[in-house]
Design a protein around this motif. Structure first.
Motif, mmCIF file in Angstrom:
data_model
loop_
_atom_site.group_PDB
_atom_site.id
_atom_site.type_symbol
_atom_site.label_atom_id
_atom_site.label_comp_id
_atom_site.label_asym_id
_atom_site.label_seq_id
_atom_site.Cartn_x
_atom_site.Cartn_y
_atom_site.Cartn_z
ATOM 1 N N ASP A 85 91.756 35.699 90.082
ATOM 2 C CA ASP A 85 91.755 36.650 88.973
ATOM 3 C C ASP A 85 90.308 36.977 88.583
ATOM 4 O OD1 ASP A 85 91.905 37.938 86.497
ATOM 5 O OD2 ASP A 85 93.432 36.579 85.710
ATOM 6 N N LEU A 88 89.606 36.136 84.802
ATOM 7 C CA LEU A 88 89.734 34.798 84.232
ATOM 8 C C LEU A 88 88.400 34.054 84.250
ATOM 9 C CD1 LEU A 88 91.683 32.669 83.063
ATOM 10 C CD2 LEU A 88 92.065 31.894 85.418
ATOM 11 N N THR A 117 96.038 39.797 92.543
ATOM 12 C CA THR A 117 95.960 39.166 91.224
ATOM 13 C C THR A 117 95.136 40.003 90.258
ATOM 14 O OG1 THR A 117 96.176 36.983 92.238
ATOM 15 C CG2 THR A 117 95.307 37.052 89.993
ATOM 16 N N THR A 118 94.018 40.525 90.719
ATOM 17 C CA THR A 118 93.166 41.350 89.862
ATOM 18 C C THR A 118 93.867 42.655 89.495
ATOM 19 O OG1 THR A 118 91.160 40.337 90.751
ATOM 20 C CG2 THR A 118 90.921 42.506 89.702
ATOM 21 N N ARG A 121 96.515 41.759 86.845
ATOM 22 C CA ARG A 121 95.882 41.388 85.576
ATOM 23 C C ARG A 121 95.290 42.617 84.895
ATOM 24 N NH1 ARG A 121 93.257 36.790 83.280
ATOM 25 N NH2 ARG A 121 92.915 37.360 81.119
#
Length: 177
Positions: A85, A88, A117-118, A121
């Motif tokens: 991420d 994060l 994931t990015t 998010r």
């Protein structure tokens, strides 16, 4: 809508060892072309680099460095991360806020981990997302080729509507910056 380009994990330690990721050379070429178009349109370019406590991606190590085929420019930004991420425990949100970005163009490595994931998010944080459909890659896996993994994510991510902002998958040459 103000855009920013995120180039995720195109690093020596991930692209250098054989076998290379799927279409490594063309992907890097497409990223360079997209980054050049972004810079010409005053769209910020942000390189995201993964790091680990040991192994080939230790901060400052040869493997941690950006792939030498990438063309960076003065004024580009760098974000360090330790998870798939890019948001994060990083300063990415702070940087995007400072830049006024509400739309993210994503490319890089690895499709099924850090890019996926990015993207999710970012959409969860209400950024509109454009996935450069031919400018992200991964290595072949026992269960699927890098080509199949990329095709799967190009089809799957745009199908997610629950974030309330679009995730589009567009060929890099067709992305309007």
């Amino acid at each position: 809508m103000k855009s920013a380009l995120l180039v995720i994990d195109v690093q020596k330690g991930l692209f250098g060892p054989e076998p290379a990721p799927f279409e490594a050379e063309p992907v890097i070429s497409r990223i360079n072309e997209l980054a050049s178009r972004c810079r010409n349109a005053s769209v910020p370019v942000i390189f995201v680099q993964h790091e680990t406590e040991n192994g080939g991606l230790v901060y400052g190590s040869l493997g941690w460095g950006l792939d030498p085929r990438l063309r960076g420019e003065p004024g580009d930004h760098v974000i360090r991360k330790t998870t798939p991420d890019s948001f994060l425990r990083t300063r990415l949100t702070e940087l995007l806020t400072k830049l006024g970005a509400t739309h993210l163009i994503l490319c890089g490595y690895a499709t099924e981990f850090c890019v996926d994931t990015t993207a999710r998010r970012a959409a969860g944080l209400k950024y509109r997302v454009t996935l450069a459909a031919d400018a992200h890659t991964t290595h072949d896996k026992p269960h699927a080729s890098g080509d199949a993994i990329r095709a799967h994510h190009n089809a799957t991510l745009p199908a997610i509507r629950s974030f309330g902002v679009p995730i589009d998958a567009i060929l890099s040459g067709e992305i309007v910056v």
